[in-house]
Design a protein around this motif. Structure first.
Motif, short mmCIF file in Angstrom:
data_model
loop_
_atom_site.label_atom_id
_atom_site.label_comp_id
_atom_site.label_asym_id
_atom_site.label_seq_id
_atom_site.Cartn_x
_atom_site.Cartn_y
_atom_site.Cartn_z
N GLY A 120 0.76 -1.24 0.00
CA GLY A 120 0.00 0.00 0.00
C GLY A 120 0.79 1.29 0.00
N PRO A 149 2.87 4.55 -1.49
CA PRO A 149 2.53 5.42 -2.63
C PRO A 149 3.09 4.94 -3.96
N VAL A 164 -3.77 -1.26 -3.55
CA VAL A 164 -3.88 -0.10 -2.65
C VAL A 164 -2.96 1.02 -3.11
N GLY A 165 -1.73 0.66 -3.48
CA GLY A 165 -0.82 1.69 -3.99
C GLY A 165 -1.35 2.33 -5.26
N ARG A 188 -4.02 4.81 -4.42
CA ARG A 188 -3.43 6.05 -3.89
C ARG A 188 -3.00 6.98 -5.03
N ARG A 189 -2.39 6.42 -6.04
CA ARG A 189 -1.94 7.24 -7.16
C ARG A 189 -3.12 7.76 -7.97
N GLU A 193 -6.07 8.41 -6.93
CA GLU A 193 -6.76 9.47 -6.18
C GLU A 193 -6.14 10.84 -6.48
N ARG A 194 -4.83 10.85 -6.73
CA ARG A 194 -4.14 12.11 -7.00
C ARG A 194 -4.29 12.56 -8.45
N VAL A 238 -9.79 3.29 0.73
CA VAL A 238 -8.52 3.98 0.48
C VAL A 238 -8.76 5.48 0.31
N PHE A 239 -9.71 5.83 -0.52
CA PHE A 239 -10.01 7.26 -0.72
C PHE A 239 -10.40 7.92 0.60
N LEU A 289 -7.51 8.55 2.84
CA LEU A 289 -6.65 9.64 2.40
C LEU A 289 -7.31 11.01 2.56
N LEU A 309 -2.02 2.95 5.10
CA LEU A 309 -2.11 4.31 4.54
C LEU A 309 -1.34 5.31 5.38
#
Length: 304
Positions: A171, A173, A179-180, A183-184, A186-187, A246-247, A250, A301
């Motif tokens: 998980g 970034p 999960v990783g 994370r990416r 989401e950005r 995950v979202f 974060l 996270l």
């Protein structure tokens, strides 16, 4: 004056195969200080080559532990590389088991939730170790070769231990796992579509590693010798629900994650619709249950 004390037995060596992988890295990070670990990566041993395996493990001795975390895990690529997948996932565990049987060492082989045959979504209760269908092969090359590896390992060394797990992630970034990836995304994306018809148990690699170290510490004993054990974080969830978690973890709006069906995104290899593993075999072996997936995800996270 001659001492009447008996010489101390050497501490068993842990031969960690796949040491640079996701689980292997977590095992090295969480290893007890007193353990003598021989970390073997793909640079040290070619699991598609039986002689390479025998050469790399020629010094295995009685009481050592061979912990195999390596596999051909590229599920879709395995469909076009069946020979390579079979060599690494099916033949290599058998060779490792021949070595441990001959040396009275202990093989712990990591397997997967993909070994079950049902991909139609008809099942809705967690799998026990004996629920594999002897008359039907798993529908993917990855699953079929991993199941063949289990069979080969136990045939060559009936005292080996198989540990099945599922949906393993770290998980970070930059991690290539689910999960990783979320994370990416989401950005970088306003919304993401994630399948909501595949159910399993996300497993945080450091939690699984801690469970495996507990297994090793307990020794090669009745209840684990020759057993198939299931080890995942507790609970069951869909990939869509994991992505939303995950979202939310974060601080982002989970509503940006939209659900979709598996058939909307065809992949070369079929995925299990339901592959939750029952923890009963793990707990009945006297091992600590892994914590709930959502708590583990929060820690993943928060980790740097």
């Amino acid at each position: 004056m001659q001492s009447d004390q008996q010489p101390l037995e050497p501490f068993p060596t842990i031969w960690l195969i796949g040491a640079a992988g996701q689980l292997g890295t977590a095992l090295r990070a969480g290893a007890p200080r007193e353990r003598d670990i021989r970390a073997l990566t793909s640079a040290d041993v070619d699991l598609a080559d039986a002689e390479s395996i025998r050469t790399a493990l020629r010094d295995v001795r009685t009481g050592d532990v061979v912990l195999n975390t390596a596999a051909h895990t590229a599920v879709d690529r395995a469909e076009s590389e069946p020979e390579r997948a079979a060599a690494v996932n099916a033949l290599a565990p058998g060779v490792l088991a021949e070595i441990t049987a001959a040396s009275s060492a202990w093989l712990i082989h990591i397997s997967t939730d993909y070994v079950f045959a049902d991909a139609a979504g008809e099942r809705d209760t967690p799998y026990e170790p004996g629920d594999t269908d002897p008359d039907a092969a798993p529908p993917s090359v990855y699953g079929a070769t991993k199941r063949a590896g289990e069979i080969a390992a136990l045939a060559a060394d009936p005292d080996a231990t198989i540990v099945r797990t599922a949906w393993v992630y770290t998980g970070g970034p930059d991690s290539p796992d689910f999960v990783g990836t979320m994370r990416r995304l989401e950005r970088t994306r306003d919304t993401v579509d994630v399948v909501d018809d595949q159910t399993g148990s996300p497993t945080y690699a450091p939690d699984l590693a801690a469970g495996l170290w507990e297994l090793v510490a307990g020794g090669h004993r009745p209840g684990v010798a020759g057993a198939i054990l299931h080890a995942t974080n507790a609970g069951e969830v869909t990939w869509f629900e994991v992505a939303r978690a995950v979202f939310a973890g974060l601080g982002a709006d989970p509503g940006r994650v939209h659900s979709c069906r598996t058939d909307e995104f065809p992949r070369p290899a079929p995925r299990p619709a339901y592959s939750v593993l029952s923890p009963r075999s793990w707990t009945e072996a006297g091992l600590t249950p892994l914590r709930d997936w959502s708590i583990a995800l929060s820690d993943a996270l928060a980790a740097r």
